[in-house]
Structure formats: C-alpha cells, structure tokens
Design an enzyme around this catalytic site. Sequence first.
Site, mmCIF file in Angstrom:
data_model
loop_
_atom_site.group_PDB
_atom_site.id
_atom_site.type_symbol
_atom_site.label_atom_id
_atom_site.label_comp_id
_atom_site.label_asym_id
_atom_site.label_seq_id
_atom_site.Cartn_x
_atom_site.Cartn_y
_atom_site.Cartn_z
ATOM 1 N N ARG A 1 -0.840 9.170 -0.759
ATOM 2 C CA ARG A 1 -2.340 10.081 -1.479
ATOM 3 C C ARG A 1 -2.117 11.357 -1.785
ATOM 4 N NH1 ARG A 1 -6.378 6.380 1.842
ATOM 5 N NH2 ARG A 1 -5.795 4.424 0.772
ATOM 6 N N ARG B 1 -3.118 10.616 6.220
ATOM 7 C CA ARG B 1 -3.194 9.263 6.723
ATOM 8 C C ARG B 1 -2.892 8.326 5.616
ATOM 9 N NH1 ARG B 1 -7.746 5.256 5.910
ATOM 10 N NH2 ARG B 1 -8.133 6.406 3.960
ATOM 11 N N GLU C 1 -6.727 2.285 -3.278
ATOM 12 C CA GLU C 1 -5.418 2.045 -3.652
ATOM 13 C C GLU C 1 -4.930 0.776 -3.978
ATOM 14 O OE1 GLU C 1 -3.709 4.631 -0.962
ATOM 15 O OE2 GLU C 1 -2.076 3.571 -0.680
ATOM 16 N N GLN D 1 -8.011 14.686 3.612
ATOM 17 C CA GLN D 1 -7.459 13.817 2.739
ATOM 18 C C GLN D 1 -8.312 13.886 1.543
ATOM 19 O OE1 GLN D 1 -6.535 9.296 3.074
ATOM 20 N NE2 GLN D 1 -4.735 10.314 3.128
ATOM 21 N N HIS E 1 -11.829 12.410 0.892
ATOM 22 C CA HIS E 1 -12.023 10.805 1.319
ATOM 23 C C HIS E 1 -11.670 10.787 2.946
ATOM 24 C CE1 HIS E 1 -11.414 6.711 0.839
ATOM 25 N NE2 HIS E 1 -10.469 6.557 1.357
ATOM 26 N N LEU F 1 -15.265 5.460 -4.394
ATOM 27 C CA LEU F 1 -13.727 5.031 -4.108
ATOM 28 C C LEU F 1 -13.366 4.146 -5.186
ATOM 29 C CD1 LEU F 1 -11.058 5.569 -2.599
ATOM 30 C CD2 LEU F 1 -11.911 3.666 -1.425
ATOM 31 N N PHE G 1 0.784 -1.286 0.003
ATOM 32 C CA PHE G 1 0.105 0.132 0.110
ATOM 33 C C PHE G 1 1.065 1.098 0.195
ATOM 34 C CE2 PHE G 1 -4.681 0.631 1.557
ATOM 35 C CZ PHE G 1 -5.235 -0.032 0.556
ATOM 36 N N HIS H 1 -8.623 11.711 -1.985
ATOM 37 C CA HIS H 1 -8.230 10.573 -2.280
ATOM 38 C C HIS H 1 -7.800 10.937 -3.994
ATOM 39 C CE1 HIS H 1 -7.714 6.230 -3.493
ATOM 40 N NE2 HIS H 1 -7.837 5.980 -2.207
#
Lengths: 570, 254
Positions: A278, A381, A247, A232, A343, A244, A119, A234
């Site tokens: 991100r 994050r 990721e 955040q 996000h 979404l 990730f 995304h």
Amino acid sequence: MRIEKFDAVVVGAGLSGLRAGLELSREWNVGVISKVYPVRSHSGAAQGGINAALGNRPDGKEDTPKIHAYDTVYGSDYLADQDVVMYMTEEAPRIVVEFESMGTPFSRLESGLIAQRPFGGAGFPRTCYAGDRTGHALLHTLFEQCVRQGVKFYNEYFLVDLFKADGQIAGLIALDIKTGEFVSFRAPNVILATGGFGRVYKESTNALINTGDGNGAAYRVGVPMQDMEFVQIHPTTLYGSNILISEGARGEGGLLYNSKGERFMQKYAPKAMELAPRDIVARSIQTEILEGRGFEDAYVHLDLTHLGKNRIMERLPGIREISMYFAGVDPIEKPIPILPGQHYSMGGIGTKYNGDYGETELPGLFAIGECSCLSVHGANRLGGNSLLETSVFGRYIGRTLLKKGKSISASEDSIQKAEMAALYIIEELLDKWNSNTGKKPNEIKEKMGETMNRYLSVYRNQPDMEKALKIIEGLQLDFKDINIPTTERKLNWGLIRALELRNMMDIAEATVRGAIWRKESRGAHWRTDYPTRNDKEYQVHTMIYPGEKGMEIKTKPVKLGIFETKERKY
Amino acid sequence: MKETQKFLVYRNSGEGIIRYEGYEVPLKPGYTILDALFYIQDHFDSTFAFRYSCRGAICGSCGITVDKIPDLACKTQISAVKTKRNPIGLPEFHFGEHPNWDKENEILIEPLPNMPVLKDLVVNMDNFWKFYVEVQPYFTRDYNDVAPESKQSPEEMNAIERLVYCIACGLCWACPVNATNPHYLGPMQLAKADRFLRDSRISDEHEKEILERVLKDDGVLACEKYFVCNRVCPRGVMPGTAINDIRKKMEERK
Ligand SMILES: Cc1cc2nc3c(=O)[nH]c(=O)nc-3n(C[C@H](O)[C@H](O)[C@H](O)COP(=O)(O)OP(=O)(O)OC[C@H]3O[C@@H](n4cnc5c(N)ncnc54)[C@H](O)[C@@H]3O)c2cc1C
Ligand code: SF4
Ligand code: FES
C-alpha cells in the site's frame, strides 16, 4: 454513581472485543461495553478479506504460516515484533476455520473450500473472503455467537476515563449515553479494543466513530503510545467521500491509469505493479497527482471495466454499490476516481517488552485490535492482516487470562478513592466546557484534521512537520477553552464528540512528535529529507509517555531473530 | 447547484414535546443527508441527536425518514432527494404536525417509523434486538478450529448471499404490521431466520427448531404480504420474499 463489578471488562465490540468477550465469558463474569451497537462497529466495513495460509487454491498449495510471517515482517519494513507475527500467522488457519465453523458465509471455491484471493505484498493467494464484505460477515458471525452464549453487553456506553488503584488497573468511568449518567465499571482486568483512530485525519476511510478513545484514556493513566508516526495511507479511496475502494479491486485485476492513459505502476514497481504494498502504491499515485498527471489535479483512475459485468457483480458488488451511491460512477462502464487517504493506524497503545501479547505496563490493562501496537504490522500493515490480528489476539487474550486465573483487586478503599477522583476530574472538565468562552470543538477538529492531512501524509519533511507541531500545540491550548453545553447529558452526541476530540488531540500530537523524532524513511513513514532506512539508529519502537513537561519520547527494542533484516523492494 | 438547502427537522426532547425546526445548510458537492445533520449539530444545536457510525451504508446506524421515505441518512445525496426514484406504495407515516412543510423546497427529516422515539431522530430499538434474539439466529453446532473447514459449494453459498448482507438498520420495520402489532417478530428477524434455514450447513434438528420459533401468530403468520420491507430495504435483502420462502418450506414439511 452506579457501580458495576466484573472479573474483566472489555471496551469495544468490534471483532477484537467480541472475540475476547466470547472467550472470557465462558468462565468469568464479563461486561463488554461499546459506544455503538456491536454490529455498528467499524470491523463491519472491512471489505477485502482475512489472511491465512490455508493453501486452498492449487496455486497456493505451497503457502505456509512461516511464509506468511516472512511476508508480514518484510512488509513491516522490519519493525514488526517477529515472535508475535509468527504466533499470529500460525494461528491464522485455525482462526479462519473457527469462523467457518461458527457459520461465516465465506465465498467458496469449486472444491467447496473457502475461497482465497491474492492481496498486496503476499507471496500466495491467501486472503480468505466473503464477497467484498468480509468484515460484515465476520462481525455478524461473532455477534451471533456472543448472543448465543449470553455475553453481557452494555451498548451505547462511552468510555471516558480509566482509573488505577494500588498500582494496577481498577476500572473505568463510562457515560451511559441513553440516560446521561456516569457509571463505574470496576474490574481488575480491562481489555481495550476500541479500534482505529483515523478520524485524526480529515480524509480517512475510517468510520466517524474511530476516534481513539481507548488510546486517549490509556495515555492519561500513564500508558505510552507506541509507533504513532506509522499511519497507513490507503492508495485507493473514493474521490469526494474517501470511502475505501478495497485492494480486492486490484486483486481481481483492477488497473491504475493517470490522465495520460499510462499504467504508471510500471515505473514504480515493475514486478508487483498494482499489487505492490500500500505505501508504495499510495506514494506512486500521490507523485502522479503532484506532478500534474492526475485528473483535475486531484485523483487517478482505477479501471475495472475490462473485468466485465459478471465478474464485477459477483466478486465486487459492494465496490460497485459504493461507487454508484457515493460518486455516481458505475464501474462496469467507467473507471472509478480514486486518491490516497488515511486508512489504518499501525501504532497504538504501547505494549510491554516481553509481556503477554497485548499486555501494557499497567498491571491488568491489555490492548488488542487496531487500538493496540503489539506490533504485528511494524511500519506498514499488509492488507488482510488486521482482521486476522483482531480475532487471533481477542481469542489469545481470553485464553491467557482464563489460564492465569482471576486477579486480585486493589483494596475496596483505594478503588473507591480512585473512582471518585476520576469522576471528579470529568465533572470538573464538563463544568468548564459549559462555562468557557472559547472555540467550538468542531472548529478545532477541522483544523486538526486538515493539518494532519496536509503535513503528515505520504511525504513528510522537517519544516512541514514543525509547522504541524506548532499548529497542534496551539490547538491543544484552544481545546482547554472549548465551549459546549454539557448540562444536558442524555443522548448528547455533541458532548460525546467533544470527549472524542479530547482523545484525538493527544493522538495527533504524539503522531507529529514521533514523526519528527524518527529521522529515517521506513514503511509508511516516508521522509523526503531522510529518504533511506536507518536500522542502526531507528530499528526500535517509538514510545511516547506523558511526562512532567508534556510528551516524552523513549524507545523499546524490536523483537528480531527469526528473519534476517533485508532491504525492502518490490 | 444550489448554495444552500432548507431542512424541516423533527425535534423531540424525549419528554413528549414534539416540534419541527427549520435549518438552512450550505451545500458542497457530494453532500449527504448525514453531512447536513452534522452541520446542524455543529452550527445550530450541539444537543441535536441522531445515530451514525460508518457513513458508508454498511453499519445500519443512520436509518431515518426523509421526505416520508425511510432511508439511510449517509447514503442519500442531498442533491438527489427531490429527484431520486422512491419506493412506491408505502404507508403514510405520521410523527407530528408540520403544517408549514414546503414540499418543493424543504427536505423533511423525521425518525424511523414504528419505534418509540428517545430523542430527536434516535429511536428505541430494544424490541428490534429482543425479537432478533428470540429467533436465535445463529449456528448451534459446537464450533472448533480443526482444518479442514466444512464444505459448501459456490451455488449453496449463493443461496444465502442476499440474506447475509442485512445490516440491521430497521428500515423494514416500516411495515404496516409492525405499526399495529407490537409483538410481530418483524421482517428483518424473519429474514435472518431464513438466512439460517437456507444455509446448506444447517442440521435438520436446528432447522426444525428455527421453524418452530417463527411459525407462530406473531411470526411468519402475521405477515400480510405488503412487501413494504422489500421496497425500503437498502441492501436488497427482500425480507418479504424470505418470509414467503419460509412459508413454502413449512408447506413442504407438512
Ligand atoms: C474501510 C476499511 C476496510 C478495511 N478492510 C480490511 C480488510 O479487508 N482486511 C483487513 O484485515 N483489515 C481491514 N481493515 C482494517 C480492519 O477492519 C480493522 O483494523 C479492524 O476491523 C479493527 O477491529 P477492532 O476490533 O480493533 O475495532 P473496531 O471494529 O473498530 O471496534 C471498535 C469498538 O470499540 C468501541 N469503542 C470505541 N470507543 C469507545 C468508547 N469510548 N467507549 C465504548 N466503546 C468504544 C466501538 O463501539 C466498537 O465497538 C479495514 C479498515 C477500513 C477502514
Ligand atoms: S432486512 Fe434490509 S431493511 Fe431490514 S434491517 Fe436488514 S438491511 Fe435493514
Ligand atoms: S452511518 Fe453506517 S449505514 Fe449510515
């Protein structure tokens, strides 16, 4: 008014609320209230996975909680509280193993161990997953265990306001959506777990119910909002609906292309490429679109076609379905049209310096999960860290309170007074809304969402944000005069959505004020007029309090000392 | 593309008065039925009631009946309603009189079948959850957090994959058995039982317990193999197939 009494009340039945409720109900009389049935909570929409340094893959053997903590702090742009981060990453392997033990259907490696994928921003493949519907698998597992244990749920109850008595939390007023009655839940401990508040933005990956009700209620009883400017965005949400595209799609090898057919991440993060964090990927995409290299000036392509049918069907079936239902594109054949969208909310209900994790300045009131700001994510994050946060701190708060023992309530007399005063304020508000002659709430909500989208997205600057503040201040005035029928209280979601907007207005204003105040660029807060990080002045948490004349900004120190502050580069 | 879309919407105050109300909603590309319901609530009647949460076909809140087909409001594109491929052989659902429905041009919106209506499109799902709890669909081993986790091969995991992604939306309660037998555990609930029966991590004892709970007249034995559930399920859970599998398991044990 109906009155219910508990040792503790948990507001929210997503992962954080369920985990806290499960732990606390082992020994205490606990009520868990939720505005939707527990499995409808937004946690169920999480796709990619949950981080834990299990080291299940041969290429992840060297991973440790300490490295996980380092990645998290580095990713947070050195705004996370490092002691809390260490606690979370050390608990991570245990919490994931516990989920497995409860029955979560994780994807598996050939060895039979829980599968892990790479990730963004992580040094090793440490994100444990259940296909691309990890949140759903975890949420249903926890709900099952709560049912097994007989946790007391109050479903379709809407938290309206908290009340305090003798200087401590004393309970809350909720609307029983089905009957339309107000109910007082009295308890000397209240745990807020109401989730994210992405709906302050018009374009968001969040569920429609993510409106920050816990945050609004806490603020109204004097608890500050913390680090609200860190939102955040995304990088990959579906063009049109902003649903979404996880990721995980890039983790599995998905590539980003602009309309010239260039793999543009080469320019922005030559090492990490598509798997850079991100904020960096989101800004890169936004730059491509702004500079005219997007498709229809609106989106870029996320290409999975080279992964082949089998891999897509096996690893990313949810992504495929979403692309087909909501954009009419089958990613096996064609690239997915994507653009950045709101996000995750790094900020949230402010926590006390040196308190228990999640403890607020109001005795007896705690906040966990996305609504809170502990702060484990700092200015940005990492994917896979928030599912982790919800369950780690849900369990933590349960264990901590049980260990401390039951709290002593305020006096019966002052509780009753506080409760009646809170109810009176609500009744008065609803009367006004019913007889006002002003705007409809949805007009205000649209304008708020557009303003946040336009001026508080991946690039920010002073004049834009001042414009935004003016608009939001105007909307705050308009909101006082909204008109909506409130006499019919039963199953009246028009009314509920107005109550949600009441919370979102304060959240929007705090976000703008925090962002104007913070004259630097850090993590998700990127200012074109102050493009560098300024640790000397701003390595502090922003705390926004309700003051005499509106919002007041103060600061709280960041817990440092484990990792040395460095420049963040990928 | 059309500029507006007409809807004929079931309204029920909850006190038993049923009426059908017509609304005209402006269209935008990608607009779903759920978007239209919000438009009606925002612009015509703020007390119009329906459930929602994720708007991404994952939370199971928004089950309704669209043109006589049970479906998720958020997953259904308005532009596709009249042309999409629909499940065939469904029973006829009756909610109230609507003699004036213009089938070609109007989209008919009604609540989910076989559940009592609380108000407008909001149904009472108490029995749905009660029967869910009755099946006791959860692991009964004492959980712990000591590594390593118990093992399961990818193949063993695949055996339950289809079943775990049930979103508890209740569409499968459109089953004709649910229409006539109020005590029937229901397709979702039995599929949930099968999800645990087929999990390689389950103990023999637990397996026996679950089988005992579902092998009864109002459980597996009530299924008449209409397979309506398989056809309407938005997640491909195939509860009817799961019920068959439980039957087979029962025979094996005999
Ligand atoms: C699309 C998407 C995908 C994601 N994927 C990942 C991922 O792969 N990995 C990861 O780590 N994180 C992911 N996240 C983030 C993560 O899912 C969330 O941060 C997390 O699930 C939040 O959990 P929670 O328990 O705090 O809140 P939620 O699950 O949102 O639950 C909030 C609860 O509060 C209740 N509530 C709210 N307001 C009220 C009120 N007024 N009265 C009563 N009850 C109320 C709700 O009913 C609900 O039960 C994702 C987020 C999104 C948007
Ligand atoms: S089995 Fe399918 S139709 Fe039935 S509740 Fe689950 S997801 Fe919905
Ligand atoms: S709103 Fe969640 S499934 Fe439709």
